[in-house]
Design a protein around this motif. Structure first.
Motif, short mmCIF file in Angstrom:
data_model
loop_
_atom_site.label_atom_id
_atom_site.label_comp_id
_atom_site.label_asym_id
_atom_site.label_seq_id
_atom_site.Cartn_x
_atom_site.Cartn_y
_atom_site.Cartn_z
N PHE A 1 0.84 -1.19 0.00
CA PHE A 1 0.00 0.00 0.00
C PHE A 1 0.88 1.24 0.00
N LEU A 2 0.26 2.40 0.05
CA LEU A 2 0.98 3.67 0.02
C LEU A 2 2.08 3.69 1.08
N GLY A 3 3.33 3.93 0.63
CA GLY A 3 4.45 4.01 1.55
C GLY A 3 5.13 2.69 1.82
N ARG A 4 4.59 1.58 1.35
CA ARG A 4 5.19 0.26 1.56
C ARG A 4 5.72 -0.24 0.21
N GLY A 5 7.01 -0.11 0.00
CA GLY A 5 7.63 -0.61 -1.22
C GLY A 5 7.57 0.39 -2.37
N SER A 6 8.40 0.13 -3.38
CA SER A 6 8.49 0.99 -4.56
C SER A 6 7.48 0.55 -5.61
N ALA A 7 7.37 1.34 -6.69
CA ALA A 7 6.49 0.96 -7.80
C ALA A 7 6.93 -0.37 -8.39
N GLU A 8 8.24 -0.60 -8.42
CA GLU A 8 8.75 -1.87 -8.93
C GLU A 8 8.34 -3.03 -8.03
N ASP A 9 8.40 -2.80 -6.71
CA ASP A 9 7.95 -3.82 -5.76
C ASP A 9 6.48 -4.14 -5.97
N HIS A 10 5.68 -3.10 -6.21
CA HIS A 10 4.25 -3.31 -6.40
C HIS A 10 3.98 -4.13 -7.66
N GLN A 11 4.70 -3.84 -8.72
CA GLN A 11 4.52 -4.59 -9.95
C GLN A 11 4.96 -6.05 -9.78
N LYS A 12 6.02 -6.25 -9.04
CA LYS A 12 6.47 -7.61 -8.78
C LYS A 12 5.41 -8.39 -8.01
N PHE A 13 4.79 -7.72 -7.03
CA PHE A 13 3.74 -8.38 -6.27
C PHE A 13 2.54 -8.73 -7.16
N VAL A 14 2.18 -7.81 -8.04
CA VAL A 14 1.05 -8.09 -8.94
C VAL A 14 1.34 -9.33 -9.78
N GLY A 15 2.59 -9.50 -10.21
CA GLY A 15 2.95 -10.71 -10.95
C GLY A 15 2.79 -11.96 -10.09
N GLN A 16 3.25 -11.89 -8.84
CA GLN A 16 3.08 -13.02 -7.93
C GLN A 16 1.60 -13.34 -7.72
N LEU A 17 0.84 -12.30 -7.52
CA LEU A 17 -0.59 -12.47 -7.28
C LEU A 17 -1.26 -13.17 -8.47
N GLY A 18 -0.91 -12.72 -9.66
CA GLY A 18 -1.50 -13.31 -10.86
C GLY A 18 -1.16 -14.78 -11.01
N ARG A 19 0.09 -15.13 -10.72
CA ARG A 19 0.50 -16.53 -10.88
C ARG A 19 -0.19 -17.44 -9.85
N VAL A 20 -0.26 -16.97 -8.59
CA VAL A 20 -0.91 -17.80 -7.57
C VAL A 20 -2.42 -17.85 -7.79
N MET A 21 -3.01 -16.73 -8.21
CA MET A 21 -4.44 -16.72 -8.52
C MET A 21 -4.80 -17.76 -9.57
N ALA A 22 -3.98 -17.85 -10.61
CA ALA A 22 -4.27 -18.75 -11.73
C ALA A 22 -4.11 -20.21 -11.35
N ALA A 23 -3.36 -20.48 -10.28
CA ALA A 23 -3.06 -21.87 -9.93
C ALA A 23 -3.82 -22.38 -8.71
N SER A 24 -4.48 -21.48 -7.97
CA SER A 24 -5.01 -21.86 -6.66
C SER A 24 -6.53 -21.76 -6.60
N SER A 25 -7.05 -22.15 -5.43
CA SER A 25 -8.49 -22.06 -5.16
C SER A 25 -8.90 -20.64 -4.76
N GLY A 26 -7.92 -19.81 -4.39
CA GLY A 26 -8.25 -18.44 -4.03
C GLY A 26 -7.18 -17.81 -3.15
N ILE A 27 -7.28 -16.49 -3.02
CA ILE A 27 -6.35 -15.72 -2.20
C ILE A 27 -7.17 -14.77 -1.32
N ARG A 28 -6.77 -14.63 -0.07
CA ARG A 28 -7.43 -13.72 0.86
C ARG A 28 -6.44 -12.69 1.37
N ARG A 29 -6.91 -11.44 1.48
CA ARG A 29 -6.11 -10.38 2.08
C ARG A 29 -6.86 -9.94 3.32
#
Length: 272
Positions: A168-196
């Protein structure tokens, strides 16, 4: 049925004492005195008061121990070899301040390991809204109230549910955020779901309880995860950093899962 040690009883008593004020203030969340301590990172009167209560209760029982706390920082013991309490008085502060009933009190004990390092020897996570007290001691297993905990037995990603913490705002750089989005997409596509869910201590406790099959997040503090990491391990799970090293507490980067899924979750998180 769990037979709680004297140490766990001290931790439970401190957690319950602090929770009374938290629950009272949670019922009047719109009246809380709130001040910013950083981007999207708030500290409230409830947070500070809970920490003071926990410190008072723990000090009465173990007056010679040190403290490492989210708000008050490090309070050294006179004996440098004395155990240290690691305290997060309100994990899930943003949930709390938005009236979301999902937050916890996390307490852990850190001791010298005799080799120049330290280990977590006890931990508790208390959810006052659900009255769920998760606790563990090194080598003695993990428990929820009076029930022994084991991580889930699911064996493939497609059936598995994961938890994470979204930057979120103030936690990590724009690059970090994009890297997380990639992780999220890969786990989303392979799993039953993700909770935050918004409280890392509870996410890890839920992995220990088998409610979540795994959890990952970067950039956490030791008070967020010390108790939860012990809970997962004592419930039979694996915890590492993103490089598969036993350095989650030092780095604040956590990947936790049952033994079958841990390596596979890491592969999805590290893929390009």
């Amino acid at each position: 049925m769990a037979s709680q040690s004297a140490l766990i009883n001290v931790m439970q008593k401190a957690s319950i004492a602090a929770s009374r004020g938290l629950i009272r203030d949670f019922g009047e969340v719109e009246n809380l005195q709130v001040s910013r301590k950083g981007p999207a990172d708030f500290v409230s009167r409830a947070d500070i008061n809970a920490e003071k209560t926990i410190r008072r209760e723990l000090s009465k029982a173990r007056p010679d121990w040190g403290f490492q706390m989210e708000e008050a920082g490090v309070i050294e013991a006179e004996d440098p070899d004395a155990p240290v309490w690691i305290v997060d008085p309100l994990d899930g502060t943003t949930n709390f301040l938005h009236g979301i009933p999902h937050f916890a009190i996390s307490i852990a004990v850190k001791e010298k390991d005799g080799k120049g390092g330290s280990i977590i020897t006890a931990g508790s996570v208390f959810d006052p809204i659900k009255n769920e007290f998760f606790f563990a001691e090194r080598g003695k297993g993990a428990f929820l109230n009076e029930r022994r905990l084991r991580v889930s037995g699911r064996r493939n990603m497609a059936e598995s549910l994961f938890g994470t913490g979204i930057p979120f705002l103030g936690r990590g750089s724009a690059e970090d955020h994009q890297k997380f989005v990639g992780q999220l997409g890969r786990v989303m596509a392979a799993s039953s779901g993700i909770r935050r869910n918004g409280a890392a201590a509870l996410d890890l406790a839920w992995v220990a309880a088998g409610r979540l099959d795994g959890f990952w997040e970067k950039g956490l503090s030791i008070w967020d995860i010390a108790a939860g990491v012990l809970l997962v391990r004592e419930a039979g799970g694996f915890v590492s950093d993103f490089a598969s090293r036993d350095r989650a507490l030092e780095s604040g980067d956590v990947v936790a899962a049952n033994p079958t899924l841990h390596a596979e979750l890491l592969r999805y998180l590290r893929a390009k």
